[in-house]
Design an enzyme around this catalytic site. Structure first.
Site, PDB file in Angstrom:
ATOM      1  N   HIS A 140       0.832  -1.228   0.000  1.00  0.00           N
ATOM      2  CA  HIS A 140       0.000   0.000   0.000  1.00  0.00           C
ATOM      3  C   HIS A 140       0.857   1.264   0.000  1.00  0.00           C
ATOM      4  O   HIS A 140       0.414   2.306   0.471  1.00  0.00           O
ATOM      5  CB  HIS A 140      -0.951   0.043   1.201  1.00  0.00           C
ATOM      6  CG  HIS A 140      -1.711  -1.227   1.428  1.00  0.00           C
ATOM      7  ND1 HIS A 140      -2.967  -1.448   0.900  1.00  0.00           N
ATOM      8  CD2 HIS A 140      -1.375  -2.361   2.101  1.00  0.00           C
ATOM      9  CE1 HIS A 140      -3.381  -2.664   1.260  1.00  0.00           C
ATOM     10  NE2 HIS A 140      -2.432  -3.245   1.983  1.00  0.00           N
ATOM     11  N   SER A 261      15.322  22.248 -15.788  1.00  0.00           N
ATOM     12  CA  SER A 261      14.088  22.952 -16.103  1.00  0.00           C
ATOM     13  C   SER A 261      14.475  24.264 -16.756  1.00  0.00           C
ATOM     14  O   SER A 261      15.528  24.830 -16.467  1.00  0.00           O
ATOM     15  CB  SER A 261      13.317  23.207 -14.810  1.00  0.00           C
ATOM     16  OG  SER A 261      12.514  24.361 -14.941  1.00  0.00           O
ATOM     17  N   LYS A 267      16.297  22.043 -10.676  1.00  0.00           N
ATOM     18  CA  LYS A 267      15.634  20.778 -11.028  1.00  0.00           C
ATOM     19  C   LYS A 267      16.565  19.745 -11.645  1.00  0.00           C
ATOM     20  O   LYS A 267      17.461  20.057 -12.391  1.00  0.00           O
ATOM     21  CB  LYS A 267      14.488  21.047 -12.024  1.00  0.00           C
ATOM     22  CG  LYS A 267      13.313  21.790 -11.436  1.00  0.00           C
ATOM     23  CD  LYS A 267      12.738  21.133 -10.198  1.00  0.00           C
ATOM     24  CE  LYS A 267      11.882  19.924 -10.515  1.00  0.00           C
ATOM     25  NZ  LYS A 267      10.608  20.284 -11.136  1.00  0.00           N
ATOM     26  N   GLU A 274      10.315   8.824 -16.877  1.00  0.00           N
ATOM     27  CA  GLU A 274       8.930   9.201 -17.182  1.00  0.00           C
ATOM     28  C   GLU A 274       8.540   8.793 -18.602  1.00  0.00           C
ATOM     29  O   GLU A 274       7.409   8.391 -18.862  1.00  0.00           O
ATOM     30  CB  GLU A 274       8.746  10.712 -16.978  1.00  0.00           C
ATOM     31  CG  GLU A 274       8.824  11.097 -15.508  1.00  0.00           C
ATOM     32  CD  GLU A 274       8.993  12.600 -15.303  1.00  0.00           C
ATOM     33  OE1 GLU A 274       8.337  13.126 -14.412  1.00  0.00           O
ATOM     34  OE2 GLU A 274       9.778  13.237 -16.029  1.00  0.00           O
TER      35      GLU A 274
END
Ligand code: ARG
Length: 447
Positions: A140, A261, A267, A274
């Protein structure tokens, strides 16, 4: 009509297979006396020349020539003249395209298997390095019990092993030659289908000409195996994204695998992970596209089948990239064992170890032991401590059957070391799993 009908922009990728299958066909026609020896030789030499031209990037695409099969034949005619017109004896584009496409998919399977093997090798190396590194094991997405990072990584190796077997089963099932099925009914010429099958590396000719020209199950098999592999890669990618986030901090993404970024100079984005996660959606879509393409088709060939190629090429390209990017990322990831260990110890993750000790060493039934361990967790919460920081006195207040022997059992290291059951997370078990995986890898390479 020309625009909707043409597939050359897509199926030009089949040029190698088209030339190989045509050469096998022409050689067989020559041996069977269906073509003269001189014609068969002229065709063979001409096809070799067309292959060199296309290989050098000289394919003049002409939409009115529809597809790669017509382009190759057209160019052959320009090179050798009249004999080119005899190549299409005893075949049709229907068995031709099925044969070419099978050859392509077979190679795509071999490449997928190689890509899986490369990723597997990287996972095994990293698992060995971290066989005893403790991290939280989640259910979980809540800390459940401590596990070893090596064990966690080897879980992905298991998935990849199943993926590989799915690809190799698909390969064994599909490896029958459609060539010689002609349009759909077979041919009246005395062809030798065994010979062309053998020449192209197929195990045997297909058994039914109607099925052979309308079957695209092999594409679906590939896409299913690819979709499931991509789902496994996507789960791993998701873990990299999570683990690289600041609240987790379990891994540091190397510069080579992160992007900045355009506005936030701080960043380090896990774009490659992704995209692996995103590509999986596209590969799943490709799988669905093929199933839907086929479901309403009466036998035998229909032009809908020309639309089988974009999903396969797309999935093949995306899977190859995803496997390579994942192997690169896993190889270069910097794991942060201190962060993992700290997270593993949080949340009283060794409560099960206390319960297990009560069962094994104090003879308490598990249900009651579970209850007592729950009270110990509550006591730790009240005292603002971790479970393994409670003193013996504090533990004995919860239940006086607890004695000093339990204390060394409540560290996360002791917890993972105790999980020695077959397939468990103990470092020694991870070591065995790694040895077995390496032996399997060596056996495959020796084949
Ligand atoms: N370009 C076609 C395809 O990919 C080749 C087969 C054409 N056959 C036909 N009967 N029109 O499916």
């Amino acid at each position: 009509m020309r625009e909707i009908n043409a597939s050359i922009a897509i199926d030009k990728r089949l040029w190698r297979e088209d030339i190989a299958a045509s050469r096998a066909h022409a050689a067989m026609l020559g041996r069977q006396g269906i073509l003269s020896e001189a014609d068969a030789r002229a065709i063979d030499e001409g096809l070799a020349e067309v292959g060199l031209e296309i290989g050098a990037g000289n394919l003049a695409e002409d939409p009115s020539l529809e597809d790669i099969h017509m382009h190759v034949e057209h160019r052959l005619a320009a090179l050798i003249g009249e004999p080119a017109g005899r190549l299409h004896t005893a075949r049709s584009r229907n068995d031709q395209v099925a044969t070419d496409f099978k050859l392509f998919v077979r190679r795509a399977i071999d490449e997928a298997i190689a890509g899986i093997g490369a990723l597997e090798a990287v996972l095994i190396d990293r698992a060995e390095e971290h066989a005893a590194t403790v991290m939280p094991g989640f259910t979980h997405l809540q800390s459940g019990q401590p596990v070893t990072l090596g064990h966690h990584l080897m879980a992905y190796r298991e998935m990849l092993t199943r993926d590989r077997s799915r690809f190799s089963e698909a390969r064994a099932r599909m490896n029958e030659s459609p060539l010689g099925s002609a349009a759909l009914a077979g041919t009246g010429f005395d062809i030798d289908r065994e010979a062309t099958a053998r020449a192209l590396g197929f195990d045997r000719p297909t058994a039914n000409s109607i099925d052979a020209v309308s079957d695209r199950d092999f594409v679906v098999d590939y896409l299913h195996a690819a979709a499931l592999t991509s789902v496994h890669l996507s789960r791993l990618a998701e873990e990299i994204v999570l683990w690289a986030s600041q609240p987790f901090g379990f891994v540091r993404l190397p510069d080579a695998w992160s992007t900045g970024s355009s506005i936030m100079p701080n960043k380090r984005n896990p774009d490659a992970a992704e995209l692996v996660r995103g590509h999986s959606a596209r590969i799943i879509g490709d799988h669905v596209a093929l199933l839907v393409l086929l479901k309403g088709l009466p036998l035998a060939y229909a032009k809908d089948l020309q639309d089988d190629k974009p999903p396969l090429f797309d999935a093949h390209d995306l899977l190859g990239l995803s496997l390579a990017a994942m192997a690169g990322m896993i190889a270069d990831l910097e794991f942060v064992p201190e962060r993992m260990r700290a997270a593993a110890a949080a949340g009283h993750a060794t409560a099960t170890d206390l319960a297990d000790w009560l069962v094994a060493d104090a003879g308490v039934p598990f249900r009651e032991a579970h209850h007592i361990a729950g009270h110990a967790v509550a006591a730790a919460e009240d005292a603002g401590k971790a479970l393994d920081q409670l003193s013996l006195d504090e533990l004995r207040t919860v239940d006086d059957r607890i004695d000093a022997r339990v204390l060394p059992r409540l560290s996360v290291e002791a917890s993972v070391a105790a999980r020695r059951s077959a397939g468990g997370t103990a470092p020694e078990r991870v070591g065995q799993a790694i040895a077995a995986a390496r032996a399997a890898m060596a056996a495959r390479e020796g084949q």
